[in-house]
Motif scaffolding. Structure first.
Motif, PDB file in Angstrom:
ATOM      1  N   ARG A 119       1.080  -0.990   0.206  1.00  0.00           N
ATOM      2  CA  ARG A 119      -0.105  -0.382   0.158  1.00  0.00           C
ATOM      3  C   ARG A 119       0.922   1.688  -0.270  1.00  0.00           C
ATOM      4  N   TRP A 120       2.420   1.161   0.088  1.00  0.00           N
ATOM      5  CA  TRP A 120       3.202   2.150  -0.069  1.00  0.00           C
ATOM      6  C   TRP A 120       2.850   2.978  -1.562  1.00  0.00           C
ATOM      7  N   ILE A 121       3.000   2.023  -2.825  1.00  0.00           N
ATOM      8  CA  ILE A 121       3.141   2.399  -3.601  1.00  0.00           C
ATOM      9  C   ILE A 121       2.819   2.369  -4.796  1.00  0.00           C
ATOM     10  N   ALA A 122       1.674   3.502  -5.850  1.00  0.00           N
ATOM     11  CA  ALA A 122       1.065   2.721  -7.041  1.00  0.00           C
ATOM     12  C   ALA A 122       1.242   3.965  -8.324  1.00  0.00           C
ATOM     13  N   GLN A 162      -3.168  14.006 -24.344  1.00  0.00           N
ATOM     14  CA  GLN A 162      -2.157  14.246 -23.471  1.00  0.00           C
ATOM     15  C   GLN A 162      -2.274  12.371 -23.161  1.00  0.00           C
ATOM     16  N   VAL A 163      -1.486  11.977 -22.983  1.00  0.00           N
ATOM     17  CA  VAL A 163      -0.938  10.358 -22.142  1.00  0.00           C
ATOM     18  C   VAL A 163       0.216  10.722 -20.767  1.00  0.00           C
ATOM     19  N   TYR A 164      -0.501  10.149 -20.029  1.00  0.00           N
ATOM     20  CA  TYR A 164       0.169  10.870 -18.446  1.00  0.00           C
ATOM     21  C   TYR A 164       0.796   8.353 -17.705  1.00  0.00           C
ATOM     22  N   GLY A 165       1.727   9.395 -17.022  1.00  0.00           N
ATOM     23  CA  GLY A 165       2.404   8.283 -15.937  1.00  0.00           C
ATOM     24  C   GLY A 165       2.479   9.300 -14.836  1.00  0.00           C
ATOM     25  N   GLY A 166       2.288   8.131 -13.540  1.00  0.00           N
ATOM     26  CA  GLY A 166       2.496   9.038 -13.151  1.00  0.00           C
ATOM     27  C   GLY A 166       2.781   7.711 -11.198  1.00  0.00           C
ATOM     28  N   LEU A 167       3.455   8.205 -10.444  1.00  0.00           N
ATOM     29  CA  LEU A 167       3.656   7.315  -8.949  1.00  0.00           C
ATOM     30  C   LEU A 167       3.365   8.182  -7.878  1.00  0.00           C
ATOM     31  N   SER A 168       2.926   7.351  -7.113  1.00  0.00           N
ATOM     32  CA  SER A 168       2.244   7.557  -5.642  1.00  0.00           C
ATOM     33  C   SER A 168       3.061   7.129  -4.257  1.00  0.00           C
ATOM     34  N   PHE A 169       3.644   7.812  -3.369  1.00  0.00           N
ATOM     35  CA  PHE A 169       4.265   7.224  -2.233  1.00  0.00           C
ATOM     36  C   PHE A 169       3.747   7.222  -0.975  1.00  0.00           C
ATOM     37  N   ASN A 170       3.343   6.265   0.112  1.00  0.00           N
ATOM     38  CA  ASN A 170       2.955   7.018   1.129  1.00  0.00           C
ATOM     39  C   ASN A 170       4.275   7.549   2.021  1.00  0.00           C
ATOM     40  N   ILE A 171       3.939   8.414   2.388  1.00  0.00           N
ATOM     41  CA  ILE A 171       5.495   8.371   3.386  1.00  0.00           C
ATOM     42  C   ILE A 171       5.303   8.100   4.798  1.00  0.00           C
ATOM     43  N   CYS A 172       4.056   8.581   5.267  1.00  0.00           N
ATOM     44  CA  CYS A 172       3.648   7.283   6.483  1.00  0.00           C
ATOM     45  C   CYS A 172       2.184   7.432   6.576  1.00  0.00           C
ATOM     46  N   ASN A 173       1.523   7.176   7.643  1.00  0.00           N
ATOM     47  CA  ASN A 173       0.242   6.761   7.307  1.00  0.00           C
ATOM     48  C   ASN A 173      -0.763   7.536   7.302  1.00  0.00           C
ATOM     49  N   VAL A 175       0.951  10.946   4.892  1.00  0.00           N
ATOM     50  CA  VAL A 175       0.656  11.639   3.985  1.00  0.00           C
ATOM     51  C   VAL A 175       0.855  10.914   3.205  1.00  0.00           C
ATOM     52  N   ALA A 176       0.598  11.675   1.960  1.00  0.00           N
ATOM     53  CA  ALA A 176       1.165  10.417   0.672  1.00  0.00           C
ATOM     54  C   ALA A 176       1.155  11.760  -0.431  1.00  0.00           C
ATOM     55  N   VAL A 177       2.427  11.980  -1.204  1.00  0.00           N
ATOM     56  CA  VAL A 177       2.843  12.045  -2.158  1.00  0.00           C
ATOM     57  C   VAL A 177       3.021  11.621  -3.472  1.00  0.00           C
ATOM     58  N   GLY A 178       2.584  12.211  -4.757  1.00  0.00           N
ATOM     59  CA  GLY A 178       2.447  11.941  -5.933  1.00  0.00           C
ATOM     60  C   GLY A 178       3.348  12.177  -7.236  1.00  0.00           C
ATOM     61  N   MET A 179       3.645  12.408  -8.444  1.00  0.00           N
ATOM     62  CA  MET A 179       4.071  13.516  -9.392  1.00  0.00           C
ATOM     63  C   MET A 179       3.070  12.203 -10.746  1.00  0.00           C
ATOM     64  N   ASN A 180       2.750  13.086 -12.071  1.00  0.00           N
ATOM     65  CA  ASN A 180       2.568  12.927 -12.912  1.00  0.00           C
ATOM     66  C   ASN A 180       2.977  13.179 -14.305  1.00  0.00           C
ATOM     67  N   PHE A 181       3.878  12.377 -14.992  1.00  0.00           N
ATOM     68  CA  PHE A 181       4.496  12.949 -16.046  1.00  0.00           C
ATOM     69  C   PHE A 181       3.195  12.895 -17.241  1.00  0.00           C
ATOM     70  N   TYR A 182       3.479  13.924 -17.835  1.00  0.00           N
ATOM     71  CA  TYR A 182       2.055  14.523 -19.218  1.00  0.00           C
ATOM     72  C   TYR A 182       3.038  14.664 -20.331  1.00  0.00           C
ATOM     73  N   TYR A 183       2.426  13.474 -21.836  1.00  0.00           N
ATOM     74  CA  TYR A 183       2.937  13.858 -23.028  1.00  0.00           C
ATOM     75  C   TYR A 183       2.530  14.452 -23.686  1.00  0.00           C
ATOM     76  N   GLN A 222      -1.188  15.619  -0.162  1.00  0.00           N
ATOM     77  CA  GLN A 222      -2.450  14.453   0.579  1.00  0.00           C
ATOM     78  C   GLN A 222      -2.197  14.058   2.053  1.00  0.00           C
ATOM     79  N   PHE A 223      -3.114  15.286   2.708  1.00  0.00           N
ATOM     80  CA  PHE A 223      -2.967  14.322   4.033  1.00  0.00           C
ATOM     81  C   PHE A 223      -4.552  14.059   4.557  1.00  0.00           C
ATOM     82  N   PHE A 224      -4.375  13.233   5.171  1.00  0.00           N
ATOM     83  CA  PHE A 224      -5.693  11.512   5.602  1.00  0.00           C
ATOM     84  C   PHE A 224      -5.238  12.173   6.545  1.00  0.00           C
ATOM     85  N   HIS A 225      -6.789  11.089   7.317  1.00  0.00           N
ATOM     86  CA  HIS A 225      -6.342  11.120   8.702  1.00  0.00           C
ATOM     87  C   HIS A 225      -7.874  10.056   9.076  1.00  0.00           C
ATOM     88  N   THR A 226      -8.355   9.070   9.560  1.00  0.00           N
ATOM     89  CA  THR A 226      -9.323   8.151   9.777  1.00  0.00           C
ATOM     90  C   THR A 226      -9.715   7.979  11.490  1.00  0.00           C
TER      91      THR A 226
END
Length: 413
Positions: A119-122, A162-173, A175-183, A222-226
């Protein structure tokens, strides 16, 4: 990798190539797409369109939100997801010369998403529209100076994809960060014709052709909490200004002479946005987004956009989703009901008025697989007939299928 999984990947690649060809067709017939890059697309999934186009603060394990790369890690660690949608648009344009009705439709988008490490990288990839140009307008008038009747015709076609490819990382339980590359790539063609009933007067034709391509990056956070039955998400996105690799050709022709003009210098504008959402018991979700595209400071045909009457495009979106019981035995209890409102400034200063869009939608979950069929209906209004202006009222139907399958589950013999 199993043979069945390879067949699914090959099917997706074939579908992607087919969709690329289909999306090369026009997706609008609006006279408001006459200038700059035309009508801009929101790039949110069908379900979120019904919620006013929110997405920056949304985090859902059954929806692919390509506009927020930090959200990709919300997917289940064993699930492959795919989302495809198509739309039909009916528009009525009114001005001093009368009323016209137009209809058009096309593929909206194609995206997929899957986990790379638990659940850490998608990752997510897909095909999206960026903007569309499509109009055909004719006006007949006469003046004392010209001593006769003349007709002005404006015609335009084209789109940016545009076509895109993106990566997302959960830094902790939380916080998540991500980046998209577009052409991005596409062609925009516009023509202006001035003709006279008097054959002795010269015919004037202006023809503009613009070819654009570039790559760009989008960053998401993104910051998220439940806690208990409650969950909250807050997020932001950012893109820096990026120059197009462009070819611009303008030809002005009359019965007397021909003039060739070649200019250049076009930018994808800087953009940023923030959003937040609240969910109660997986039943009720409310969300809000704000987004700005800095068109006024982006270069357009060698000059800052403000010299071409371009201004910053602010977009506000608010929406809600409700289902009575996600695990209910009654089918109606598991259906998703959505509504939302979207208000945005037209980035063409000559239009002036804001565009207001209200949407409603229903999600139909299927029994056999993790698929939801989403139907969205949106009513949009922009412009005004006051002082000889143009008014656009449109009704848009979008249908999409969000598919989720357990591709990464190891079966025991």
């Amino acid at each position: 990798m199993t043979t069945q999984r390879m067949k699914k990947i090959k099917l997706f690649i074939a579908t992607l190539l087919f969709c690329t060809a289909v999306m090369a067709q026009n997706m609008t017939s609006s006279p408001f797409s006459r200038s700059a890059y035309g009508d801009l697309n929101e790039n949110v999934p069908t379900g979120y369109r019904a919620m006013g186009g929110v997405g920056i603060g949304m985090r859902n394990n059954r929806a692919i939100c390509a506009s927020q790369p930090a959200s990709f890690t919300a997917c289940d660690s064993l699930t492959f997801m795919m989302d495809i949608a198509a739309c039909v648009n009916w528009s009525r344009y009114e001005d001093a010369s009368g009323m016209r009705n137009k209809a058009n439709g096309n593929l909206e988008y194609l995206t997929l998403q899957f986990p790379l490490w638990k659940r850490w990288i998608a990752m997510s990839v897909g095909l999206l529209p960026y903007s569309s140009v499509g109009y055909d307008i004719a006006e007949t008038d006469s003046t004392k100076d010209l001593r006769g009747t003349f007709t002005k015709r404006f015609y335009g076609t084209g789109n940016l994809s545009q076509v895109y490819g993106g990566l997302s990382f959960n830094i902790c339980n939380w916080v998540a960060v991500g980046m998209n590359f577009y052409y991005m790539w596409g062609d925009l063609d516009r023509m202006r014709l001035l003709s006279f009933t008097d054959a002795n007067k010269s015919l004037t034709l202006q023809d503009e052709s613009l070819t654009l391509k570039t790559w760009r990056l989008r960053y998401g956070l993104q910051f998220f909490h439940t806690w208990g039955k409650h969950s909250v998400v807050a997020g932001g996105v950012f893109e820096n200004k990026r120059a197009f690799n462009s070819t611009y050709i303008a030809i002005e022709t009359s019965t007397l002479d021909s003039l060739y003009i070649a200019k250049g210098g076009f930018d994808v504008p800087m953009m940023f946005g923030v959003g937040a959402s609240y969910n109660w018991d997986s039943r009720l979700t409310v969300a809000f987004d704000f987004e700005r595209q800095c068109m006024a400071s982006a270069t357009y045909n060698g000059m800052e956009g403000r010299f071409y009457d371009l201004r910053n495009r602010n977009r506000y979106a608010i929406g809600a989703e409700y289902r009575h019981n996600p695990m209910g035995r009654n089918y109606a209890e598991r259906m998703l009901w959505r509504a939302g409102l979207n208000v945005q400034d037209e980035y063409l200063a000559t239009i002036g008025a804001r565009r207001i869009t209200a949407g409603i939608g229903i999600g139909f979950p299927l029994y056999t697989i993790g698929t939801v069929v989403n139907l969205t209906i949106e009513y949009s209004h922009r412009g005004s007939r006051a002082n000889g202006g143009l008014e656009d009222n449109s009704l848009r139907f979008t249908i999409g299928a969000g598919i989720a399958e357990n591709w990464f589950f190891k079966r025991k013999l």
